[in-house]
Design a protein around this motif. Structure first.
Motif, PDB file in Angstrom:
ATOM      1  N   SER A   2      -7.041 -13.648   9.207  1.00 55.71           N
ATOM      2  CA  SER A   2      -5.810 -14.439   9.198  1.00 55.71           C
ATOM      3  C   SER A   2      -6.012 -15.798   9.871  1.00 55.71           C
ATOM      4  CB  SER A   2      -4.682 -13.674   9.895  1.00 55.71           C
ATOM      5  OG  SER A   2      -5.030 -13.362  11.235  1.00 55.71           O
ATOM      6  N   ILE A   3      -7.193 -15.997  10.455  1.00 56.94           N
ATOM      7  CA  ILE A   3      -7.562 -17.281  11.061  1.00 56.94           C
ATOM      8  C   ILE A   3      -8.632 -17.925  10.190  1.00 56.94           C
ATOM      9  CG2 ILE A   3      -8.346 -18.460  13.150  1.00 56.94           C
ATOM     10  CD1 ILE A   3      -5.787 -16.850  13.537  1.00 56.94           C
ATOM     11  N   ASN A   4      -8.335 -19.049   9.600  1.00 53.94           N
ATOM     12  CA  ASN A   4      -9.286 -19.696   8.691  1.00 53.94           C
ATOM     13  C   ASN A   4     -10.277 -20.562   9.478  1.00 53.94           C
ATOM     14  OD1 ASN A   4     -10.294 -20.179   6.095  1.00 53.94           O
ATOM     15  ND2 ASN A   4      -9.206 -22.131   5.952  1.00 53.94           N
ATOM     16  N   ASP A   5     -11.066 -19.901  10.338  1.00 49.92           N
ATOM     17  CA  ASP A   5     -12.028 -20.630  11.156  1.00 49.92           C
ATOM     18  C   ASP A   5     -13.369 -20.733  10.421  1.00 49.92           C
ATOM     19  OD1 ASP A   5     -12.944 -18.044  11.289  1.00 49.92           O
ATOM     20  OD2 ASP A   5     -12.535 -17.780  13.425  1.00 49.92           O
ATOM     21  N   ASN A   6     -14.383 -21.272  11.088  1.00 49.60           N
ATOM     22  CA  ASN A   6     -15.680 -21.480  10.441  1.00 49.60           C
ATOM     23  C   ASN A   6     -16.312 -20.168   9.992  1.00 49.60           C
ATOM     24  OD1 ASN A   6     -15.395 -24.184  10.840  1.00 49.60           O
ATOM     25  ND2 ASN A   6     -16.922 -24.370  12.449  1.00 49.60           N
ATOM     26  N   ALA A   7     -16.175 -19.123  10.804  1.00 48.25           N
ATOM     27  CA  ALA A   7     -16.749 -17.832  10.433  1.00 48.25           C
ATOM     28  C   ALA A   7     -16.091 -17.289   9.166  1.00 48.25           C
ATOM     29  CB  ALA A   7     -16.585 -16.836  11.581  1.00 48.25           C
ATOM     30  N   SER A   8     -14.775 -17.413   9.084  1.00 50.46           N
ATOM     31  CA  SER A   8     -14.060 -16.947   7.894  1.00 50.46           C
ATOM     32  C   SER A   8     -14.496 -17.718   6.655  1.00 50.46           C
ATOM     33  CB  SER A   8     -12.553 -17.095   8.107  1.00 50.46           C
ATOM     34  OG  SER A   8     -11.838 -16.695   6.957  1.00 50.46           O
ATOM     35  N   ILE A   9     -14.646 -19.024   6.796  1.00 47.79           N
ATOM     36  CA  ILE A   9     -15.101 -19.847   5.662  1.00 47.79           C
ATOM     37  C   ILE A   9     -16.514 -19.450   5.255  1.00 47.79           C
ATOM     38  CG2 ILE A   9     -15.721 -22.193   4.976  1.00 47.79           C
ATOM     39  CD1 ILE A   9     -13.383 -23.192   6.681  1.00 47.79           C
ATOM     40  N   SER A  10     -17.387 -19.200   6.238  1.00 43.94           N
ATOM     41  CA  SER A  10     -18.770 -18.813   5.934  1.00 43.94           C
ATOM     42  C   SER A  10     -18.815 -17.486   5.181  1.00 43.94           C
ATOM     43  CB  SER A  10     -19.583 -18.705   7.228  1.00 43.94           C
ATOM     44  OG  SER A  10     -19.702 -19.948   7.870  1.00 43.94           O
ATOM     45  N   TYR A  45      -2.711  -3.151  -2.369  1.00 46.33           N
ATOM     46  CA  TYR A  45      -3.895  -2.717  -1.615  1.00 46.33           C
ATOM     47  C   TYR A  45      -4.460  -1.420  -2.187  1.00 46.33           C
ATOM     48  CZ  TYR A  45      -2.694  -6.304   1.752  1.00 46.33           C
ATOM     49  OH  TYR A  45      -2.417  -7.517   2.341  1.00 46.33           O
ATOM     50  N   LEU A  46      -3.597  -0.508  -2.602  1.00 45.15           N
ATOM     51  CA  LEU A  46      -4.068   0.731  -3.219  1.00 45.15           C
ATOM     52  C   LEU A  46      -4.838   0.443  -4.496  1.00 45.15           C
ATOM     53  CD1 LEU A  46      -0.918   3.001  -2.743  1.00 45.15           C
ATOM     54  CD2 LEU A  46      -3.138   3.338  -1.672  1.00 45.15           C
ATOM     55  N   ASN A  47      -4.285  -0.441  -5.335  1.00 40.66           N
ATOM     56  CA  ASN A  47      -4.941  -0.789  -6.598  1.00 40.66           C
ATOM     57  C   ASN A  47      -6.330  -1.364  -6.361  1.00 40.66           C
ATOM     58  OD1 ASN A  47      -2.917   0.044  -8.303  1.00 40.66           O
ATOM     59  ND2 ASN A  47      -2.044  -1.979  -8.605  1.00 40.66           N
ATOM     60  N   ASN A  48      -6.385  -2.384  -5.504  1.00 40.63           N
ATOM     61  CA  ASN A  48      -7.655  -3.084  -5.324  1.00 40.63           C
ATOM     62  C   ASN A  48      -8.671  -2.248  -4.557  1.00 40.63           C
ATOM     63  OD1 ASN A  48      -7.109  -5.584  -6.666  1.00 40.63           O
ATOM     64  ND2 ASN A  48      -5.733  -6.121  -4.993  1.00 40.63           N
ATOM     65  N   THR A  49      -8.211  -1.426  -3.617  1.00 38.53           N
ATOM     66  CA  THR A  49      -9.137  -0.550  -2.905  1.00 38.53           C
ATOM     67  C   THR A  49      -9.749   0.472  -3.853  1.00 38.53           C
ATOM     68  OG1 THR A  49      -7.891  -0.796  -0.839  1.00 38.53           O
ATOM     69  CG2 THR A  49      -9.373   1.083  -0.995  1.00 38.53           C
ATOM     70  N   THR A  50      -8.917   1.044  -4.714  1.00 33.01           N
ATOM     71  CA  THR A  50      -9.400   2.056  -5.653  1.00 33.01           C
ATOM     72  C   THR A  50     -10.294   1.445  -6.728  1.00 33.01           C
ATOM     73  OG1 THR A  50      -7.406   3.365  -5.275  1.00 33.01           O
ATOM     74  CG2 THR A  50      -8.679   3.875  -7.243  1.00 33.01           C
ATOM     75  N   ASN A  51      -9.952   0.248  -7.194  1.00 28.60           N
ATOM     76  CA  ASN A  51     -10.721  -0.386  -8.269  1.00 28.60           C
ATOM     77  C   ASN A  51     -11.995  -1.058  -7.777  1.00 28.60           C
ATOM     78  OD1 ASN A  51      -8.956   0.308 -10.361  1.00 28.60           O
ATOM     79  ND2 ASN A  51      -7.613  -1.420  -9.913  1.00 28.60           N
ATOM     80  N   ALA A  52     -12.118  -1.249  -6.466  1.00 30.39           N
ATOM     81  CA  ALA A  52     -13.265  -1.975  -5.923  1.00 30.39           C
ATOM     82  C   ALA A  52     -14.457  -1.044  -5.718  1.00 30.39           C
ATOM     83  CB  ALA A  52     -12.896  -2.636  -4.607  1.00 30.39           C
ATOM     84  N   TYR A  53     -15.651  -1.597  -5.916  1.00 26.93           N
ATOM     85  CA  TYR A  53     -16.886  -0.873  -5.616  1.00 26.93           C
ATOM     86  C   TYR A  53     -17.191  -0.931  -4.121  1.00 26.93           C
ATOM     87  CZ  TYR A  53     -21.852   0.359  -5.741  1.00 26.93           C
ATOM     88  OH  TYR A  53     -23.065   0.951  -5.517  1.00 26.93           O
ATOM     89  N   SER A  54     -16.785  -2.019  -3.476  1.00 21.98           N
ATOM     90  CA  SER A  54     -17.075  -2.205  -2.054  1.00 21.98           C
ATOM     91  C   SER A  54     -15.980  -3.051  -1.418  1.00 21.98           C
ATOM     92  CB  SER A  54     -18.434  -2.887  -1.868  1.00 21.98           C
ATOM     93  OG  SER A  54     -18.456  -4.147  -2.526  1.00 21.98           O
ATOM     94  N   LEU A  55     -15.897  -3.008  -0.090  1.00 20.70           N
ATOM     95  CA  LEU A  55     -14.870  -3.758   0.633  1.00 20.70           C
ATOM     96  C   LEU A  55     -15.446  -4.424   1.867  1.00 20.70           C
ATOM     97  CD1 LEU A  55     -13.234  -1.053  -0.606  1.00 20.70           C
ATOM     98  CD2 LEU A  55     -11.351  -2.166   0.594  1.00 20.70           C
ATOM     99  N   ILE A  56     -14.922  -5.623   2.136  1.00 17.77           N
ATOM    100  CA  ILE A  56     -15.176  -6.317   3.395  1.00 17.77           C
ATOM    101  C   ILE A  56     -13.838  -6.479   4.107  1.00 17.77           C
ATOM    102  CG2 ILE A  56     -15.921  -8.470   4.500  1.00 17.77           C
ATOM    103  CD1 ILE A  56     -17.848  -8.912   2.231  1.00 17.77           C
ATOM    104  N   VAL A  57     -13.788  -6.063   5.349  1.00 18.76           N
ATOM    105  CA  VAL A  57     -12.570  -6.160   6.144  1.00 18.76           C
ATOM    106  C   VAL A  57     -12.882  -7.020   7.361  1.00 18.76           C
ATOM    107  CG1 VAL A  57     -10.887  -4.881   7.484  1.00 18.76           C
ATOM    108  CG2 VAL A  57     -11.734  -3.918   5.341  1.00 18.76           C
ATOM    109  N   HIS A  58     -12.234  -8.184   7.440  1.00 17.20           N
ATOM    110  CA  HIS A  58     -12.530  -9.142   8.513  1.00 17.20           C
ATOM    111  C   HIS A  58     -11.361  -9.156   9.494  1.00 17.20           C
ATOM    112  CE1 HIS A  58     -13.856 -13.503   9.695  1.00 17.20           C
ATOM    113  NE2 HIS A  58     -14.091 -12.613  10.631  1.00 17.20           N
ATOM    114  N   LEU A  59     -11.565  -8.540  10.652  1.00 13.89           N
ATOM    115  CA  LEU A  59     -10.532  -8.494  11.687  1.00 13.89           C
ATOM    116  C   LEU A  59     -10.605  -9.743  12.552  1.00 13.89           C
ATOM    117  CD1 LEU A  59     -11.989  -5.372  11.477  1.00 13.89           C
ATOM    118  CD2 LEU A  59      -9.831  -4.877  12.606  1.00 13.89           C
ATOM    119  N   ILE A  60      -9.580  -9.945  13.390  1.00 15.96           N
ATOM    120  CA  ILE A  60      -9.584 -11.072  14.314  1.00 15.96           C
ATOM    121  C   ILE A  60      -9.726 -10.564  15.738  1.00 15.96           C
ATOM    122  CG2 ILE A  60      -8.244 -12.564  12.783  1.00 15.96           C
ATOM    123  CD1 ILE A  60      -5.784 -11.987  14.387  1.00 15.96           C
TER     124      ILE A  60
END
Length: 376
Positions: A162-170, A198-213
């Motif tokens: 939720s923070i669009n910092d340099n790490a998030s952009i990278s 979220y249910l749709n995309n989680t189920t349809n996705a092969y993999s997930l990246i979750v970026h916490l703050i």
């Protein structure tokens, strides 16, 4: 009936109340047996496999909702994915409770029991557990039934910080530059999405990246709890999962083994690249084929099957041509040399851009280059 008891341990008095409730139920009922997270392995060595095994062996997942806790929400997501019956409890005397639940709209439709002490909670559990868990099962099943099995498969579902910092952009840049397709959940664009998305995309996705703050950022509760819920759903579906967080970050016991922390933007990028390389190899081995769970049903009515497009035009680039309507701004863009398209968010600017790209790309004499700032 076996139940698993999950709660945050930050307030000892609350933990004591719930442990006393557990003992009262176990002592006064032959039909019910409750096991708490404190009985799962050695305290201090609590790992994700142990708690998930306990949830798998239980019929009911009982959780305490006061201040939403990353451990508890992760377990809730896992329990929902495993079709466990949900029995949430709630202390109405804590001023933080109602406020937090209202903000966390993803789960505020689930019915819960209010209590003041362990005796009230024991009576409510023994009297109404069957009725309440069935109501919650119906609510959750309705959400599951609205899963759209006709949605396109995606390679990576990425929940951005939720923070669009340099790490998030990278991280976003590396994901966009890899060979796999992706859908981004960008909280700076849309903060409150329905849980079905979220249910749709989680189920349809092969993999997930979750970026916490990090713990030192404001608004960390809402974003991190949302990420924890989705991560729990993904873990229950045995997806390839990368959880990232900046330091300082207090690692929750449940997913401390699958969470990676970074202290520099370079390390965040390197962790992402290492994970992407592994996912690409695994993805190629499967020849880009993976089966979606068949247990979810879709609503059998014409209105629900009607496709109105995605929230963001970037996510529907391939299908946009099938239903794009040629508006005056689009036609004017075809007939004039220089154009600046101005409009409010959601008015169709990006859709026009991509439709123009499709139009001019059909002529092999044209070379089209769409330029977007990093992170957009």
């Amino acid at each position: 009936m076996k139940a698993f008891l999950a709660y945050q341990d930050s307030v000892p008095q609350l933990g004591d109340t719930l442990e006393q409730f557990k003992s009262l139920v176990n002592e006064n009922s032959r039909e019910h047996h409750i096991k708490s997270w404190k009985e799962s392995g050695s305290v201090g060595n609590y790992i994700i496999s142990e708690v998930c095994k306990d949830i798998d062996e239980s019929d009911v997942f009982k959780c305490k909702m006061r201040i939403l806790n990353k451990n508890v929400i992760f377990e809730l997501g896992y329990a929902i994915e495993k079709s466990k019956k949900i029995f949430p409890v709630f202390d109405p005397n804590r001023h933080t409770s109602e406020k937090t639940l209202k903000e966390f709209h993803l789960i505020n439709s689930i019915k819960r029991v209010e209590y003041n002490n362990s005796y009230e909670l024991k009576d409510a559990f023994l009297k109404d557990v069957s009725n309440l868990v069935e109501k919650n099962s119906a609510i959750i099943q309705k959400l599951m039934d609205e899963y759209d099995s006709d949605s396109d498969d995606i390679d990576i579902f990425c929940l951005k910080s939720s923070i669009n910092d340099n790490a998030s952009i990278s991280i976003s840049t590396e994901v966009n530059n890899c060979i796999l397709t992706n859908i981004m959940d960008d909280p700076t664009e849309f903060r409150n999405r329905p849980i079905q998305w979220y249910l749709n995309n989680t189920t349809n996705a092969y993999s997930l990246i979750v970026h916490l703050i990090g713990d030192d950022f404001k608004d960390d509760n809402y974003h991190n709890e949302k990420c924890s819920l989705v991560a729990g759903l993904a873990y229950g579906q045995e997806k390839h999962l990368l959880m990232l967080a900046p330091e300082p970050f207090q690692r929750p016991f449940d997913y401390k083994d699958i969470l990676k922390t970074y202290d520099t933007d370079i390390k965040a990028r390197n962790l992402t690249n290492e994970w992407l390389d592994k996912v690409e190899v695994a993805f190629k081995k499967r020849n880009k084929k993976f089966s979606k769970p068949k247990r979810r049903k879709k609503l059998n009515n014409k209105l629900y099957k009607l496709k109105l497009g995605d929230y963001i035009a970037e996510y529907e680039f391939d299908s946009l041509v099938d239903y794009f309507i040629e508006t005056s701004p689009y036609i004017n863009s075809l007939t004039t040399r220089n154009n600046i398209i101005v409009g409010r968010k959601g008015s169709g600017k990006t859709a026009i851009l991509y439709q123009l790209q499709n139009h001019y790309s059909s002529d092999k004499r044209n070379f089209i280059c769409v330029i977007k700032p990093a992170g957009y």
